[in-house]
Design an enzyme around this catalytic site. Structure first.
Site, PDB file in Angstrom:
ATOM      1  N   GLU A   2     -10.024  -3.382  15.274  1.00 53.06           N
ATOM      2  CA  GLU A   2      -8.931  -4.162  15.850  1.00 53.06           C
ATOM      3  C   GLU A   2      -8.478  -3.630  17.205  1.00 53.06           C
ATOM      4  O   GLU A   2      -7.687  -4.263  17.888  1.00 53.06           O
ATOM      5  CB  GLU A   2      -7.735  -4.270  14.899  1.00 53.06           C
ATOM      6  CG  GLU A   2      -8.062  -5.016  13.615  1.00 53.06           C
ATOM      7  CD  GLU A   2      -6.897  -5.092  12.655  1.00 53.06           C
ATOM      8  OE1 GLU A   2      -5.944  -4.294  12.798  1.00 53.06           O
ATOM      9  OE2 GLU A   2      -6.936  -5.952  11.772  1.00 53.06           O
ATOM     10  N   GLU A  61       1.398  -3.869  26.571  1.00 53.08           N
ATOM     11  CA  GLU A  61       0.840  -3.893  27.922  1.00 53.08           C
ATOM     12  C   GLU A  61       1.769  -4.614  28.896  1.00 53.08           C
ATOM     13  O   GLU A  61       1.684  -4.418  30.107  1.00 53.08           O
ATOM     14  CB  GLU A  61      -0.523  -4.595  27.920  1.00 53.08           C
ATOM     15  CG  GLU A  61      -1.621  -3.835  27.194  1.00 53.08           C
ATOM     16  CD  GLU A  61      -1.650  -4.066  25.703  1.00 53.08           C
ATOM     17  OE1 GLU A  61      -2.578  -3.565  25.039  1.00 53.08           O
ATOM     18  OE2 GLU A  61      -0.733  -4.749  25.164  1.00 53.08           O
ATOM     19  N   GLU A 112       1.419   2.173  13.410  1.00 54.33           N
ATOM     20  CA  GLU A 112       0.326   2.155  12.436  1.00 54.33           C
ATOM     21  C   GLU A 112      -0.818   1.393  13.101  1.00 54.33           C
ATOM     22  O   GLU A 112      -1.016   0.211  12.846  1.00 54.33           O
ATOM     23  CB  GLU A 112       0.781   1.487  11.137  1.00 54.33           C
ATOM     24  CG  GLU A 112      -0.127   1.782   9.962  1.00 54.33           C
ATOM     25  CD  GLU A 112      -1.150   0.684   9.735  1.00 54.33           C
ATOM     26  OE1 GLU A 112      -2.106   0.606  10.540  1.00 54.33           O
ATOM     27  OE2 GLU A 112      -0.995  -0.069   8.784  1.00 54.33           O
ATOM     28  N   HIS A 153      -5.346   0.279   1.371  1.00 60.31           N
ATOM     29  CA  HIS A 153      -5.860  -1.051   1.718  1.00 60.31           C
ATOM     30  C   HIS A 153      -7.001  -0.972   2.735  1.00 60.31           C
ATOM     31  O   HIS A 153      -7.660  -1.977   2.995  1.00 60.31           O
ATOM     32  CB  HIS A 153      -4.730  -1.950   2.250  1.00 60.31           C
ATOM     33  CG  HIS A 153      -4.315  -1.674   3.655  1.00 60.31           C
ATOM     34  ND1 HIS A 153      -3.529  -0.588   4.013  1.00 60.31           N
ATOM     35  CD2 HIS A 153      -4.568  -2.339   4.817  1.00 60.31           C
ATOM     36  CE1 HIS A 153      -3.324  -0.614   5.312  1.00 60.31           C
ATOM     37  NE2 HIS A 153      -3.931  -1.655   5.829  1.00 60.31           N
ATOM     38  N   ASP A 166       0.884  -1.165   0.000  1.00 56.99           N
ATOM     39  CA  ASP A 166       0.000   0.000   0.000  1.00 56.99           C
ATOM     40  C   ASP A 166       0.925   1.218   0.000  1.00 56.99           C
ATOM     41  O   ASP A 166       1.370   1.695   1.048  1.00 56.99           O
ATOM     42  CB  ASP A 166      -0.892  -0.011   1.240  1.00 56.99           C
ATOM     43  CG  ASP A 166      -1.845   1.180   1.305  1.00 56.99           C
ATOM     44  OD1 ASP A 166      -1.621   2.161   0.567  1.00 56.99           O
ATOM     45  OD2 ASP A 166      -2.801   1.134   2.100  1.00 56.99           O
TER      46      ASP A 166
END
Length: 521
Positions: A262, A239, A253, A411, A160
């Site tokens: 997500e 985490e 990203e 994308h 992309d």
């Protein structure tokens, strides 16, 4: 204190049993060590002498308690369990208060199953159940990390060129933000952004990646010897990871479909709170979701006709019609992911701004956007079109990465929520409603969309519930456009923002946003 991959060891002055006299348990001819380790498969404290800690006193850390008796003296008590019907206690004398304090901190970490899997100068990872595990179901996380652990999916993102080229330009054109700085790459994937940061002169980059892609990232980075000595790949979740130093800048990203799919934005925010210095930079630093009503008869009929299969009354002697209503509702519960012609929009877009530098993680659990539009045409509204953009607010150059219709396709494409019942509107007519996103444990969101329009004295209202996790991937190119809807698309795309000319890589070079646009930032 000594520390390696699976243990921590402390030198102590003496150890004595509480049930005996105050004499030491060990001879004074050899040093006594207190070692925290996973030798038995669970955290344990072993106290003994020599390299092998011969004749060691062993405590299960999970069922033991540590108390301070003095500045350099502690009491360790093991609770009774099935194997032992009585508790045991020992007094541990340290050489000084600082070493006593360090041991107490380590003991509490190991009690929570904190294990150093890599040397601390390369970062550390906790194996305890993390916040991520509490809010994301295990089956979803397994599929997620499996997906991003495959090179073919990384290639899809790397190819992309709008995405990758914009990131490259944002980093390289803002060398001043990276030169000599510590960078953390959140969800590093193949490590491409870490390599960009190193190219821009970063002092060191910590590339955090939880999937098996971390091993490929190490290979890729090792194959670029001019940069690899300044990049450390840490396999783990943000985490859980511990870093030896704070970051001056975060790069990531974290965007999914509709920006938030997500739920990686939450991990990006957690990384900010855990690793970023005060007033540090985030690339990207701002995200915006843009929304506008659209009219697309072809799309509406395509979805509605999918359920006609269930209208058969004699399918091999079976009446399918009892399931028609559920099937119809099911098809409309899928957001449509495709690229569409911007002339399908029937009103200027509105925006919801998320400032990654200040938003709280909890704010992303539920997102509520009131909607108000003025129709520019007489038509039927078939739903809500959505896209997003993100801002790289560099010190030298500001760049936007956009997924807007009419811009070079990415994308992510665009997303449309189709209403099961269209609304009729006239030019200048007000359209109101609400877009409500509620996060769920499958790393996505439930979408609740309601749109209303007043026709005479009658209020039309249409609502739909969609699962962002289960989209309908339609086509990769803009769909057919009806000339009856001809209007100026740039006016409809604008949400207090104008699109300037693009660079060769397809990314957008912009002046700083106006104060009115980013007033909430």
């Amino acid at each position: 204190m000594e520390e390696n991959q699976k243990q921590q060891q402390f030198l102590v002055s003496s150890v004595s049993e509480l049930t005996s006299s105050s004499s030491s348990l060990f001879s004074k001819t050899e040093p006594v060590f207190a070692r925290l380790s996973l030798d038995s498969g669970s955290p344990e404290l072993r106290i003994g002498q020599g390299a092998e800690l011969s004749d060691a006193v062993v405590f299960n850390v999970k069922i033991s308690q540590l108390f301070k008796l003095g500045p350099a003296e502690s009491l360790c008590v093991s609770e009774a369990n099935k194997e032992k019907s009585h508790s045991r206690g020992i007094s541990i004398q340290f050489r000084n208060e600082e070493e006593s304090r360090a041991f107490h901190c380590a003991f509490e970490q190991w009690k929570k199953e904190v294990v150093v899997q890599e040397p601390l100068n390369n970062g550390a990872v906790s194996t305890s159940k993390s916040k991520f595990d509490d809010k994301i179901e295990a089956s979803s996380a397994k599929m997620y990390f499996h997906y991003y652990g495959q090179l073919l999916h990384q290639q899809n993102m790397l190819q992309d060129f709008v995405r990758t080229g914009t990131y490259y330009s944002a980093v390289i054109e803002n060398r001043a933000d990276f030169l000599g700085r510590v960078v953390v790459d959140v969800g590093a994937g193949s490590g491409i952004l870490s390599l960009f940061a190193a190219q821009a002169g970063a002092k060191h980059v910590y590339a955090i990646e939880a999937s098996e892609m971390a091993d490929y990232a190490r290979q890729l980075i090792a194959g670029n010897p001019s940069l690899n000595d300044r990049i450390t790949v840490i396999k783990g979740k943000v985490e859980d990871v511990e870093l030896p130093e704070k970051a001056d800048i975060l790069i990531s990203e974290p965007m999914g479909t509709l920006l938030v799919n997500e739920r990686m934005l939450e991990s990006y925010v957690i990384a900010r709170d855990r690793f970023l210095v005060q007033n540090g930079k985030m690339f990207p630093g701002v995200g915006r979701i843009h929304m506008a009503p659209f009219s697309d008869e072809y799309l509406y009929m395509e979805i509605a006709n999918k359920a006609t299969f269930w209208q058969q009354q004699n399918y091999f002697g079976v009446d399918l019609t009892p399931l028609h209503g559920s099937a119809y509702q099911g098809y409309f519960s899928q957001p449509v992911v495709d690229a569409f012609d911007s002339r399908l929009l029937v009103a200027p877009a509105v925006s919801h701004v998320i400032n990654f530098s200040s938003v709280k993680e909890e704010d992303l659990y539920e997102i509520d956007v009131p909607l108000r539009f003025l129709s520019t045409v007489s038509t039927r509204i078939h739903g809500m079109a959505c896209w997003f953009d993100v801002l790289f607010n560099g010190s030298t150059v500001q760049r936007w990465l956009t997924t807007a219709p009419g811009a070079p396709t990415t994308h992510w494409y665009q997303l449309r929520c189709v209403l099961p019942q269209p609304l009729y509107v006239m030019p200048g007519q007000e359209i109101t409603g609400r877009l409500h996103l509620v996060a769920h444990k499958a790393q996505s969101y439930t979408i609740y969309l309601t749109l209303s329009a007043l026709v005479g004295d009658m209020l039309q209202t249409s609502s739909v519930k969609l699962d962002l996790k289960e989209p309908y991937y339609r086509m990769s190119q803009p769909q057919a456009y009806s000339a009856a809807q001809d209007q100026n698309p740039s006016q409809l795309l604008q949400s207090d923002m104008q699109f300037p000319s693009r660079d060769d890589d397809g990314s957008i070079l912009m002046q700083p946003p106006s104060p009115n646009e980013l007033h909430s930032l």
